[in-house]
Design a protein around this motif. Structure first.
Motif, short mmCIF file in Angstrom:
data_model
loop_
_atom_site.label_atom_id
_atom_site.label_comp_id
_atom_site.label_asym_id
_atom_site.label_seq_id
_atom_site.Cartn_x
_atom_site.Cartn_y
_atom_site.Cartn_z
N ALA A 100 5.08 -16.63 -3.89
CA ALA A 100 5.63 -15.03 -3.81
C ALA A 100 4.70 -14.00 -3.68
CB ALA A 100 6.37 -15.05 -5.30
N GLY A 101 3.46 -14.05 -4.47
CA GLY A 101 2.01 -13.05 -4.78
C GLY A 101 1.87 -13.39 -3.26
N LEU A 102 1.46 -14.34 -2.02
CA LEU A 102 1.25 -13.73 -0.82
C LEU A 102 2.43 -13.16 -0.54
CD1 LEU A 102 -0.34 -18.20 0.01
CD2 LEU A 102 -1.00 -16.12 -0.24
N VAL A 103 3.73 -13.52 -0.02
CA VAL A 103 4.63 -13.12 0.75
C VAL A 103 4.45 -11.44 0.00
CG1 VAL A 103 6.75 -12.65 0.95
CG2 VAL A 103 6.07 -14.64 1.13
N THR A 104 4.63 -11.26 -1.12
CA THR A 104 3.67 -9.82 -1.72
C THR A 104 2.99 -9.33 -0.85
OG1 THR A 104 5.25 -9.91 -3.14
CG2 THR A 104 3.69 -8.50 -3.40
N GLY A 105 1.68 -9.74 -0.97
CA GLY A 105 0.31 -9.29 -0.57
C GLY A 105 0.61 -8.71 0.91
N LEU A 106 0.67 -9.98 1.30
CA LEU A 106 1.39 -9.59 3.04
C LEU A 106 2.27 -8.00 3.19
CD1 LEU A 106 0.35 -10.14 6.64
CD2 LEU A 106 2.25 -12.55 5.49
N VAL A 107 3.20 -8.25 2.59
CA VAL A 107 4.18 -7.21 3.16
C VAL A 107 3.81 -5.97 2.37
CG1 VAL A 107 6.53 -6.74 2.27
CG2 VAL A 107 6.57 -9.03 3.05
N PHE A 108 3.07 -5.76 1.56
CA PHE A 108 2.61 -5.09 1.01
C PHE A 108 1.27 -4.33 2.29
CE2 PHE A 108 5.25 -5.52 -1.88
CZ PHE A 108 6.06 -3.71 -1.93
N CYS A 109 0.49 -5.57 2.53
CA CYS A 109 -0.37 -4.58 3.34
C CYS A 109 -0.23 -4.36 4.79
CB CYS A 109 -1.45 -5.87 4.04
SG CYS A 109 -2.77 -6.55 2.60
N ALA A 110 1.40 -4.55 5.49
CA ALA A 110 2.07 -4.59 6.57
C ALA A 110 2.45 -2.92 6.46
CB ALA A 110 2.45 -5.36 6.96
N LEU A 111 3.14 -2.97 5.34
CA LEU A 111 3.24 -1.15 4.93
C LEU A 111 2.39 -0.82 4.93
CD1 LEU A 111 6.29 -2.64 2.50
CD2 LEU A 111 6.75 -1.42 4.62
N SER A 112 1.98 -0.83 3.92
CA SER A 112 0.58 0.08 4.32
C SER A 112 -0.85 0.30 5.18
CB SER A 112 -0.24 -0.68 3.19
OG SER A 112 -1.76 0.89 3.09
N LEU A 113 -0.08 -1.11 6.19
CA LEU A 113 -1.12 -0.14 7.44
C LEU A 113 0.29 0.35 8.43
CD1 LEU A 113 -2.39 -3.90 8.19
CD2 LEU A 113 -3.85 -2.14 7.64
N ALA A 114 1.10 0.40 7.95
CA ALA A 114 1.95 0.68 8.74
C ALA A 114 2.09 2.13 8.61
CB ALA A 114 3.61 0.60 8.87
N GLU A 115 1.84 2.75 7.37
CA GLU A 115 1.92 4.10 6.58
C GLU A 115 0.89 5.29 7.75
OE1 GLU A 115 -0.21 4.49 2.97
OE2 GLU A 115 2.05 3.20 2.26
N ARG A 116 1.80 6.12 7.75
CA ARG A 116 1.23 7.34 7.91
C ARG A 116 0.41 8.09 8.36
NH1 ARG A 116 4.75 10.82 12.75
NH2 ARG A 116 2.98 11.45 12.13
N ALA A 117 -1.23 8.37 8.10
CA ALA A 117 -2.65 8.26 7.76
C ALA A 117 -1.82 10.68 6.71
CB ALA A 117 -3.48 8.92 8.43
N PRO A 118 -2.90 10.42 5.46
CA PRO A 118 -2.52 11.64 5.42
C PRO A 118 -3.17 13.24 6.56
CG PRO A 118 -3.95 11.13 3.65
CD PRO A 118 -3.54 10.02 4.86
N ALA A 119 -2.17 14.09 6.53
CA ALA A 119 -2.76 14.96 7.39
C ALA A 119 -3.59 15.87 6.45
CB ALA A 119 -1.28 16.12 7.56
N THR A 120 -4.40 16.33 7.43
CA THR A 120 -5.78 16.87 6.55
C THR A 120 -5.73 18.56 6.73
OG1 THR A 120 -6.89 17.05 8.98
CG2 THR A 120 -7.68 15.83 7.39
N PRO A 121 -6.03 19.16 5.71
CA PRO A 121 -5.37 20.22 5.70
C PRO A 121 -6.51 21.30 7.30
CG PRO A 121 -6.43 19.81 3.89
CD PRO A 121 -6.57 18.39 4.42
N ARG A 122 -6.21 22.38 7.50
CA ARG A 122 -6.93 23.31 8.17
C ARG A 122 -7.51 24.23 7.83
NH1 ARG A 122 -3.62 22.41 13.71
NH2 ARG A 122 -3.30 19.39 13.64
#
Length: 122
Positions: A100-122
């Motif tokens: 369960a820990g391995l699956v959780t780690g893998l799923v949330f690593c993948a979700l985090s990699l897929a997150e959009r980078a926060p926009a930088t203020p201009r």
């Protein structure tokens, strides 16, 4: 000190830490491990990378760790034997928690990699 701001990164680190914590439970249940279990060290390092590494691409490291240790669990007799004998409570429970820990780690690593980078203020 940098600590991951993303909930997905924290959950990935938690999943890998839980998988690492399951190894002493498996050992207590009589599963065969070396004196210093490499999986414990590798999973703990992966959890730290997921939690503390700044660049998002660094999450590839704990994701690869989760994939390889999951693959190793499938191809070795150790995990299959433990899952095949629920009467051996510690070994069985430790293996279930580790999976369960391995699956959780893998799923949330993948979700985090897929997150959009926060926009930088201009």
């Amino acid at each position: 000190m940098y600590v991951a701001s993303s909930a997905n990164r924290r959950l990935a680190a938690a999943g890998l830490a839980v998988a690492a914590a399951a190894i002493p439970v498996q050992i207590a249940g009589g599963m065969d491990y070396p004196v210093v279990p490499p999986g414990l060290v590798i999973l703990a390092a992966g959890a730290l990378v997921a939690l503390l590494a700044r660049p998002r691409w660094a999450l590839i490291v704990p994701a690869v760790i989760a994939v390889f240790l999951s693959f190793g669990a499938v191809v070795t007799d150790n995990a299959r034997d433990a899952l095949g004998d629920p009467g051996d409570v510690l070994a069985f429970a430790g293996t279930v928690v580790q999976c369960a820990g391995l699956v959780t780690g893998l799923v949330f690593c993948a979700l985090s990699l897929a997150e959009r980078a926060p926009a930088t203020p201009r």
